[in-house]
Design an enzyme around this catalytic site. Structure first.
Site, PDB file in Angstrom:
ATOM      1  N   GLY A  34     -86.789   6.400  -1.555  1.00 31.54           N
ATOM      2  CA  GLY A  34     -86.313   6.045  -0.216  1.00 31.54           C
ATOM      3  C   GLY A  34     -86.458   7.181   0.766  1.00 31.54           C
ATOM      4  O   GLY A  34     -86.819   8.302   0.409  1.00 31.54           O
ATOM      5  N   GLU A 112     -84.239   3.428 -11.227  1.00 35.02           N
ATOM      6  CA  GLU A 112     -83.189   4.293 -10.661  1.00 35.02           C
ATOM      7  C   GLU A 112     -81.943   4.250 -11.534  1.00 35.02           C
ATOM      8  O   GLU A 112     -81.315   5.278 -11.779  1.00 35.02           O
ATOM      9  CB  GLU A 112     -82.848   3.841  -9.236  1.00 35.02           C
ATOM     10  CG  GLU A 112     -83.942   4.157  -8.228  1.00 35.02           C
ATOM     11  CD  GLU A 112     -83.727   3.507  -6.868  1.00 35.02           C
ATOM     12  OE1 GLU A 112     -84.404   3.925  -5.921  1.00 35.02           O
ATOM     13  OE2 GLU A 112     -82.901   2.584  -6.753  1.00 35.02           O
TER      14      GLU A 112
END
Length: 236
Positions: A34, A112
């Protein structure tokens, strides 16, 4: 507005830097995905280049993270080769007062969750807009699903009260495909009274690989905000 003056970009840089500054030499680092985490990766690279940080290895959570790590000179390793991850840095789409998260806006939440859960210290980097009173209030729960199971999983999610949406590509016809070759169903729940319970229920649906509810994983949340036009970072 030029990048140099853009307060939101400056704020993301400051939060990324605050996280990168916490990494010590000799660490295995989980590298999240991100825009804010991208700045953390960049600042880690700067610290390595300057010689301030040595003997660092990164475990990337996505194709994006591994590309950035290579670009900024962070050596990479895999979970096969390391016994522990000292520190993980990642973003979130929502953070509640108990530090529970919704992640998966970038469709990387499965990897993640593996990496962030293994980290001895897991740091979340976000801006003020991601802080919520209750999980699920602004963001749907991303659910990664095997392509052959899309229809039955959607039905199961709707039975649980979720509004489902197969995530479609931007600048790409057809659905988003994750790094694992699966699809993502964004599922909006009116309210998530019990995040740990919902996380378990969702992962028990056959065909679901992983969902974006992260409970009992986060150690520290670094929040960027703009005060009087200046970016500041506070801890939660």
């Amino acid at each position: 507005m030029s990048d140099a003056m853009d307060p939101v970009k400056l704020m993301k840089q400051q939060v990324g830097k605050a996280a990168a500054d916490r990494v010590k030499s000799g660490s295995i680092v989980g590298l999240g995905t991100g825009s804010t985490t991208a700045f953390a990766i960049q600042f880690l690279g700067d610290r390595i280049k300057s010689g301030e940080l040595t003997d660092i290895k990164g475990v990337p959570t996505s194709f994006q993270a591994s590309v950035l790590a290579k670009q900024y000179g962070i050596p990479l390793t895999t979970l096969d080769e390391v016994e522990r991850i000292h520190i993980g840095i990642d973003g979130a789409d929502e953070v509640d007062p108990a530090k529970n998260l919704i992640k998966g806006g970038g469709a990387a939440h499965t990897r993640e969750k593996v990496v962030d859960s293994l980290a001895e210290e897991f740091i979340v980097v976000v801006d003020q807009s991601k802080i919520v009173d209750a999980l699920g209030s602004t963001f749907p729960v991303p659910v990664e699903v095997l392509p052959m199971a899309i229809a039955p999983v959607m039905r199961a999610l709707e039975k649980l009260g979720g509004k489902t949406d197969l995530r479609m590509g931007v600048n790409k016809d057809g659905p988003v495909i994750t790094d694992q070759g699966n699809m993502v169903i964004d599922t909006k729940f009116e309210s998530i009274a019990n995040p740990p319970e919902l996380e378990a229920i969702l992962n028990n649906i056959p065909g679901v690989l992983e969902n974006g509810i992260f409970v009992n994983v986060t150690d520290l949340v670094l929040i960027g905000e703009i005060k009087d036009g200046q970016p500041i970072v506070r801890e939660m």
